[in-house]
Design an enzyme around this catalytic site. Structure first.
Site, PDB file in Angstrom:
ATOM      1  N   THR A  26       0.822  -1.031   0.050  1.00 12.48           N
ATOM      2  CA  THR A  26      -0.102   0.017  -0.058  1.00 12.48           C
ATOM      3  C   THR A  26       0.816   1.317  -0.148  1.00 12.48           C
ATOM      4  OG1 THR A  26      -1.922  -0.942   0.993  1.00 12.48           O
ATOM      5  CG2 THR A  26      -1.568   1.317   1.459  1.00 12.48           C
ATOM      6  N   TYR A 181      -8.625  -8.356   6.562  1.00 11.41           N
ATOM      7  CA  TYR A 181      -9.543  -7.577   5.834  1.00 11.41           C
ATOM      8  C   TYR A 181     -10.673  -8.419   5.557  1.00 11.41           C
ATOM      9  CZ  TYR A 181      -5.887  -3.973   5.705  1.00 11.41           C
ATOM     10  OH  TYR A 181      -4.929  -3.185   6.248  1.00 11.41           O
ATOM     11  N   ASN A 236      -4.574  -5.715  12.735  1.00  9.44           N
ATOM     12  CA  ASN A 236      -5.925  -5.244  12.725  1.00  9.44           C
ATOM     13  C   ASN A 236      -6.771  -6.011  13.492  1.00  9.44           C
ATOM     14  OD1 ASN A 236      -6.110  -3.269  10.621  1.00  9.44           O
ATOM     15  ND2 ASN A 236      -5.800  -4.518   8.957  1.00  9.44           N
TER      16      ASN A 236
END
Ligand code: PHB
Length: 364
Positions: A26, A181, A236
């Site tokens: 990213t 994700y 995450n």
């Protein structure tokens, strides 16, 4: 004797000239208006075309799949045209490039979502995690659970994104099922509390993955499709009561789909390679009959050894590829490497993106 790392590997009818892969990274440098890839992005990828394979930065399949500012998409005609510039530039330099298909699920913020809506997830379990929005770092928003009736539409979004990737000239795609994700949120029981056909048993938690792989392999030949998992990562705010069981089932889904490769983040993404008790990468790998791509903290020596021993078929390099456009040549010649500059990883301009020198420019 030549290290096997620098020898070819075939994914179906696609031959990679070496096993040094550019990992998905990213970089938050798409055009802010419409999240469209542009000339600067084409230059960045083109500079790295000697990779055996380039995997693009994670790319959202729909506006709802977005979780950070200025990440590129693959759902609009402008984005497809932007990516076409990238693939043309890479192909003109003799390279190969796969697009990474991404939906962030709960790792998003209402300010990034269409009409300021809540992000979607398997279950309404908020992450203790941050994202980056227009005003800087922010806590992610509370998600809402996807309705059972919405899942066919989600699969259709993956199909359209894969078709758009093909239209944009990509050689294949990697399904992002790692790093907390959306697909990973379905896989692991810390985030998947569903009681329908998509939750509960490992078979049910891997169902969305199986359906995504089934639809994507109708667009691309299965050997031109890979999948990325991070079985033991907590990034995450992820957890699972039995990662070996979950990821044995997930890898069986990848095997059943006949994919070209499985890509694992070994340990904690970008951090420790330590594994929790009971974790066994070799055992997971043994469940897949295609190529195994390894990632996380590999240097030249570790990569050469892992491929020569037959443990690993491909090695994906993140930071090292970011900082060394000519990484393959430098590893082959065993020359010094540029140091990555953390301050310019996410967002900004050409600085720290397309201005890392090649070896001959360093020497000059
Ligand atoms: C990030 O933007 O921090 C990010 C994106 C995709 C990943 C991991 C991290 O797979």
């Amino acid at each position: 004797m030549q290290a096997k790392l620098f020898t070819p590997l075939s994914l179906g009818d696609l031959t990679l000239p070496n096993r040094v892969v550019m990992a998905p990274l990213t970089r938050n440098r798409a055009k802010p208006d419409g999240d469209v890839p542009h000339a600067l992005n084409a230059t960045y990828y083109e500079q790295r075309a000697s990779a055996g394979l380039i995997i693009t930065e994670a790319t959202q399949i729909t506006p709802e799949g977005k979780g950070y500012i200025q990440t590129p998409g693959i759902y609009s005609t402008e984005q497809v045209a932007g990516w076409r510039k990238v693939t043309d530039a890479v192909h003109a330099k003799g390279g190969r490039i796969f697009l990474q298909l991404w939906h962030v699920g709960r790792i998003s913020h209402v300010s990034l979502q269409p009409d300021g809506k809540q992000p979607v997830a398997p279950s309404p379990v908020a992450a203790e995690a941050q994202t980056f929005i227009a005003t800087g770092f922010a806590e992610v928003s509370e998600p809402r659970a996807l309705e059972l009736e919405e899942i066919p539409g989600l699969i259709e979004d993956y199909r359209k994104a894969a078709e758009n990737a093909r239209t944009a000239g990509f050689d294949g795609v990697e399904v992002h099922a790692a790093n907390g994700y959306l697909i990973d949120q379905f896989l692991r029981d810390g985030t998947n509390k569903r009681t329908d056909a998509y939750g509960g048993s490992a078979e049910n938690r891997t169902r969305l993955l199986a359906e995504v792989l089934e639809t994507v392999t109708k667009v691309y030949p299965a050997k031109r499709v890979g999948v990325r998992f991070s079985p033991f990562s907590k990034f995450n705010d992820m957890s699972d009561s039995d990662p070996m069981e979950t990821f044995t089932a997930a890898i069986a889904r990848a095997n059943d789909a006949g994919l070209g490769y499985v890509h694992l983040v070994e340990g904690e993404m970008g951090q420790s390679r330590d594994l929790p008790p009971g974790a066994d990468i070799a055992k997971l790998r043994a469940g897949f009959s295609g190529a195994y791509m390894a990632n996380n903290g590999y240097d030249r020596e570790r990569a050469i050894e892992a491929v020569d021993s037959g443990e690993v078929d491909l090695v994906a390099f993140g930071r090292l590829f970011l900082a060394n456009p000519d990484l393959v040549e430098r590893l082959e010649k065993d020359t010094p490497l540029n140091e990555p500059d953390q301050d310019t990883f996410y967002g900004g301009d050409a600085h720290g993106y397309t201005d890392y020198p090649r070896l001959e420019e360093v020497a000059a």
